[in-house]
Design a protein around this motif. Structure first.
Motif, PDB file in Angstrom:
ATOM      1  N   ASN A 245       1.243  -0.993   0.280  1.00 22.07           N
ATOM      2  CA  ASN A 245      -0.385  -0.061   0.525  1.00 22.07           C
ATOM      3  C   ASN A 245       0.837   1.336  -0.084  1.00 22.07           C
ATOM      4  O   ASN A 245       0.853   2.266  -0.599  1.00 22.07           O
ATOM      5  CB  ASN A 245      -1.095  -0.080   1.261  1.00 22.07           C
ATOM      6  N   ARG A 246       2.409   1.001   1.005  1.00 23.76           N
ATOM      7  CA  ARG A 246       3.130   2.281   0.860  1.00 23.76           C
ATOM      8  C   ARG A 246       3.923   2.797  -1.152  1.00 23.76           C
ATOM      9  O   ARG A 246       3.831   3.460  -1.166  1.00 23.76           O
ATOM     10  CB  ARG A 246       4.176   2.041   1.417  1.00 23.76           C
ATOM     11  N   ALA A 247       3.352   1.395  -1.550  1.00 24.71           N
ATOM     12  CA  ALA A 247       3.787   1.531  -3.027  1.00 24.71           C
ATOM     13  C   ALA A 247       3.110   1.996  -4.209  1.00 24.71           C
ATOM     14  O   ALA A 247       2.656   1.849  -4.680  1.00 24.71           O
ATOM     15  CB  ALA A 247       4.809  -0.129  -3.439  1.00 24.71           C
ATOM     16  N   ALA A 248       1.513   2.105  -3.934  1.00 20.20           N
ATOM     17  CA  ALA A 248       0.514   1.920  -4.276  1.00 20.20           C
ATOM     18  C   ALA A 248       0.583   3.264  -5.278  1.00 20.20           C
ATOM     19  O   ALA A 248      -0.664   3.474  -6.099  1.00 20.20           O
ATOM     20  CB  ALA A 248      -0.400   1.849  -3.620  1.00 20.20           C
ATOM     21  N   ALA A 249       0.894   4.775  -4.731  1.00 18.29           N
ATOM     22  CA  ALA A 249       0.823   5.301  -5.595  1.00 18.29           C
ATOM     23  C   ALA A 249       1.503   6.107  -6.913  1.00 18.29           C
ATOM     24  O   ALA A 249       1.164   6.223  -7.871  1.00 18.29           O
ATOM     25  CB  ALA A 249       1.451   7.223  -4.160  1.00 18.29           C
TER      26      ALA A 249
END
Length: 612
Positions: A245-249
């Protein structure tokens, strides 16, 4: 039913005075709540309740006309009683109390009713005290777990097939505290309906499909560890989900997630194999949590079951001219009155993948085909209210009239729930915490009895504390959680319910633990004994009220009052040291109180303990 027998007798008298069928009066004759401050009658007739409870305007008008005729008949007497210059008073609504007095004058005391009086808008009836004790105690002990459920109040309520969808956690995630309310509320509704003779199917509709699995699949490919997955699966998947989720951007990550979910929808073998692992581990761990909660399901379903059937739904929507394409390529159903897309629901993404609501449509249709249900209840938080409004609306547009029989039971949020480690996320942490705190409280309390399995007892008492604090208010309301308030042993808490039940059970064991049948009811005329008997009379009404609005607060309030009344009676009406006849009568009273207390606790999802 004890209360029913008394209501029928009162209704029979009233029907002659009001010239109405007794069955039209039954539901308007209610047991009077016990008051600490004053003596109260046992039953009352409220004219307002006749009008509110009537489904026929003709009945209301008829009742008013008969009351008017009765007043007309006694106009002269009323005028004299009220004084000169007040001859028109009898025509006004202010004459209501005088009309009630006229009704009262037509009623007579008999072998059942020992006293008749009037109150604001009511006629009150006091039952012969010995008959009250004999009838109530015989009925409670005879009916056992069915006490209250056979009441005449339910005679016009048809037995139904009910499908209840509740809990419904998202797989590949540890059981989140947010799903606790859905689980215990759905369990309560199912328990209540089963107790009232309905046929219930409990469905756990797992969140096991959707774009989040595209994200989790990509996350596991990047951060996953097969060994960690086997040893502590949901904890590891949660860690993976946080990382991805941290990388989902990142746009590339979003694209990869969409590709993974598309592969799932297209039955890619590798993607499906990984998803099946996630699902299997999840259900295994959830089963352990449900065991601790005392909850079971008849069917474990899930969104994935309807990925194919959702395509059939889309075809049906298209055939009925309900499916429209937007300029972005998404498929929508127009829900606006003017058909101008001012309100719509998206049912398919631009890339052709399904959505939550599409799968819900397929599930609702499939359940009707499978179970032929009379009512289907969804138990979720109020944030999903709009989703269910759209769901039911689309089903109606598709021509399914049974959509009117779908119901969303919504609930608010729990605020401030923290463990000693800090802000709580997972339900297991809460269950461990409440068990730990109860063990500490039991170890330090002077009244604690030696129990075979203190950990199991602490778990059951702790769960009772959580459930009662949750159920005390309206389900739709948010509430502030407090450990100190929930675990008090003498307040209006689940701990107090458990303590009262264990104490009454201990009393029975001390005196032989045998059902008492042959008693001298003349020994139960003390005010504290009468208060318990009066309260036991009200149980069927409380069940009826909860069955109508599906709110557990009515039962919680009733059981807390019963526990307080029983505690007072336990102090003032000793069994030990009394004459045999008096001891037998009081023991029978306490057995009846414990039986009804246990019945109500089980409906709430609480397992009564016998020692603590």
């Amino acid at each position: 039913m004890a209360a029913c027998a008394f209501r029928r007798s009162i209704a029979s008298q009233l029907s002659k005075v009001l010239d109405l069928p007794p069955e039209n009066l039954i539901k308007s004759i209610s047991a009077v709540p016990v008051s600490k401050k004053r003596h109260v009658a046992d039953f009352q007739l409220s004219v307002a309740s006749i009008e509110e409870g009537s489904s026929s305007d003709c009945l209301v008008q008829d009742l008013q006309l008969r009351a008017q005729k009765l007043a007309e008949k006694h106009k002269e007497a009323l005028t004299q009683a009220l004084g000169t210059g007040r001859s028109d008073y009898w025509r006004t609504t202010q004459c209501f109390e005088e009309r009630l007095k006229l009704w009262k004058s037509q009623l007579k005391c008999d072998a059942v009713v020992s006293e008749i009086s009037t109150g604001p808008g009511t006629v009150n009836f006091t039952i012969n005290r010995e008959l009250l004790a004999k009838t109530v105690l015989q009925q409670v002990l005879k009916d056992g777990t069915e006490y209250g459920t056979k009441s005449e109040l339910f005679s016009t309520v048809p037995k139904q097939r009910a499908v209840i969808e509740f809990s419904s956690p998202n797989i590949a995630k540890k059981f989140h505290i947010g799903h606790l309310r859905s689980t215990i509320i759905g369990n309560f509704i199912a328990n209540l309906k089963v107790a009232l003779g309905h046929e219930v199917t409990r469905i756990n509709y797992l969140g096991d499909w959707g774009m989040q699995f595209g994200l989790l699949g990509v996350g596991f490919q990047q951060f996953g560890d097969k060994e960690k997955l086997k040893s502590r699966p949901l904890q590891h998947l949660f860690e993976v989900y946080v990382q991805i989720n941290r990388a989902a951007a990142d746009e590339n990550t979003k694209r990869l997630a969409k590709d993974f979910f598309r592969k799932l929808e297209e039955h890619d073998e590798q993607a499906l194999s990984l998803w099946k692992e996630f699902r299997g581990f999840s259900i295994k761990e959830y089963t352990q949590v449900y065991k601790r909660l005392g909850v079971h399901f008849d069917e474990y379903s899930g969104e994935s079951f309807y990925r194919e059937k959702s395509r059939e739904v889309l075809k049906m929507l298209e055939d009925k001219g309900l499916l429209q394409k937007t300029t972005k390529g998404t498929g929508v159903v127009d829900l606006s009155e003017k058909k101008d897309l001012s309100s719509f629901s998206t049912v398919i993404r631009s890339d052709g993948t399904s959505l939550y609501i599409t799968r819900d449509l397929a599930a609702a249709i499939d359940r009707m085909n499978k179970y032929k249900w009379d009512t289907m209840i969804y138990v979720t938080d109020r944030n999903q209210s709009s989703h269910f409004q759209h769901l039911f609306q689309i089903l109606k547009l598709m021509g399914y009239d049974w959509a009117e029989r779908c119901q969303h039971v919504s609930f608010g949020l729990v605020q401030g729930m923290k463990t000693r480690k800090g802000e709580v996320i997972f339900l297991e942490d809460v269950l461990d915490e409440v068990r730990s705190r109860m063990l500490e409280n039991m170890a330090s309390a002077k009244t604690t009895k030696e129990v075979e399995d203190p950990v199991d007892t602490a778990e059951k008492v702790g769960l009772a504390a959580l459930i009662v604090q949750d159920f005390r208010g309206l389900l739709s309301s948010d509430y502030q959680f407090s450990w100190d308030r929930a675990l008090q042993s003498r307040g209006d808490t689940g701990v107090f319910l458990q303590y009262t039940h264990a104490r009454l059970h201990s009393l029975e064991q001390m005196h032989g633990n045998e059902p008492v049948t042959d008693i001298n009811v003349a020994c139960l005329q003390e005010p504290d004994a009468i208060s318990v008997l009066q309260h036991l009379l009200r149980y069927d009404e409380v069940l009826y009220r909860s069955s109508q609005d599906l709110q557990p607060k009515h039962i919680v309030s009733y059981l807390l009052t019963l526990s307080h009344l029983a505690a007072v009676a336990h102090r003032t009406l000793p069994v030990k040291g009394s004459t045999p006849a008096l001891a037998q009568a009081r023991l029978c009273l306490f057995q009846a109180a414990r039986s009804v207390l246990a019945n109500g606790m089980k409906l709430l999802g609480i397992t009564p303990v016998i020692r603590m």
